[in-house]
Design an enzyme around this catalytic site. Structure first.
Site, PDB file in Angstrom:
ATOM      1  N   LYS A 237       3.926  24.865  -3.612  1.00 48.13           N
ATOM      2  CA  LYS A 237       4.164  24.951  -5.051  1.00 48.13           C
ATOM      3  C   LYS A 237       4.642  23.594  -5.560  1.00 48.13           C
ATOM      4  CE  LYS A 237       5.967  28.795  -7.692  1.00 48.13           C
ATOM      5  NZ  LYS A 237       6.996  29.835  -7.745  1.00 48.13           N
TER       6      LYS A 237
HETATM    7  O1  G3P Z   1       8.637  32.135  -9.599  1.00 48.64           O
HETATM    8  C1  G3P Z   1       8.365  31.679 -10.871  1.00 48.64           C
HETATM    9  C2  G3P Z   1       8.663  32.640 -11.985  1.00 48.64           C
HETATM   10  O2  G3P Z   1       8.074  33.879 -11.729  1.00 48.64           O
HETATM   11  C3  G3P Z   1      10.116  32.721 -12.396  1.00 48.64           C
HETATM   12  O3  G3P Z   1      10.399  33.796 -13.220  1.00 48.64           O
HETATM   13  O4  G3P Z   1      12.039  35.324 -14.235  1.00 48.64           O
HETATM   14  O5  G3P Z   1      12.795  33.041 -13.507  1.00 48.64           O
HETATM   15  O6  G3P Z   1      11.334  33.320 -15.501  1.00 48.64           O
HETATM   16  P1  G3P Z   1      11.704  33.870 -14.182  1.00 48.64           P
END
Ligand code: G3P
Length: 215
Positions: free
Chosen positions: A83
């Protein structure tokens, strides 16, 4: 559409892997920090379960550092996707890593133009963060619609991985649009399985079954 868990919890991953509905896992530095465990140890355990796609994020912000970390991560297991953040150094690193055969997941994508660039440098996945757009009053799902259309227009091989998912409606909408993958917290995946009418229906069937003469 593939269903991924967005977590670094081996217990959560094992549970859904055993249910048989899990296609992959995404992690990020925040999720790893929450577990309080060594990153590589977690990655090895998840890969050992047989999960075919496991995204592990670099933390360097310069191209050289991203390349060093990305090359190290990909050696851990063939299931690892590296990533890389959507920045100019990240695009440069992605182009080099992709040429070397490393599958890159470009993350922190918030616009369709960024997604276009990710595809042009050969990213395997692009991760638009829809929940964070919703949080600030934009429609995250419109971004998914735009990216899916652009990738279709030019037959890009990059898969659209819908990230920052907050609830089951995000999963439903992404499926209707034709996104390739949705990654979600464990709590959202649990909600995909459940429906109150299923529970009520099952309880009624079991109760009525008691009235059926046995033996
Ligand atoms: O892993 C990346 C993403 O899904 C993060 O989500 O909930 O921290 O906005 P969030």
């Amino acid at each position: 559409m593939q269903l991924f868990l967005d977590t670094a919890s081996v217990n959560e991953i094992r549970t859904m892997w055993e249910v048989g509905i899990l296609d992959g896992v995404t992690t990020n530095p925040t999720l790893v920090a929450k577990e309080g465990r060594k990153f590589e140890e977690v990655l090895r355990e998840v890969c050992a379960l047989g999960v075919p796609s496991v995204s592990a994020e670099v933390v360097a912000t310069d191209t050289e550092g991203m390349l060093r970390e990305g090359r190290h991560l990909r050696e851990i297991h063939p299931a690892i996707y590296v990533k890389v953040p959507m920045t100019a150094p990240g695009l440069k690193a992605t182009k080099i890593l992709a040429k070397e055969g490393t599958r890159v997941n470009m993350t922190l994508v918030f616009s369709a133009n960024q997604a276009l660039l990710a595809a042009k440098v050969g990213a395997a996945y692009v991760s638009p963060f829809i929940g964070r757009l919703d949080d600030q009053g934009e429609l995250g799902m419109d971004l998914i619609r735009d990216i899916v259309q652009i990738y279709r227009n030019y037959s890009f091989a990059t898969k659209v991985l819908v990230a920052s998912v907050r609830h089951p409606v995000h999963v439903l909408e992404a499926a209707k649009i034709g996104a390739d993958i949705v990654t979600m917290p464990y709590s959202v995946m649990e909600k995909l399985v459940q429906h109150p009418l299923t529970d009520i229906g099952l309880a009624r069937f079991l109760k009525d079954w008691e009235k059926v003469p046995k033996g």
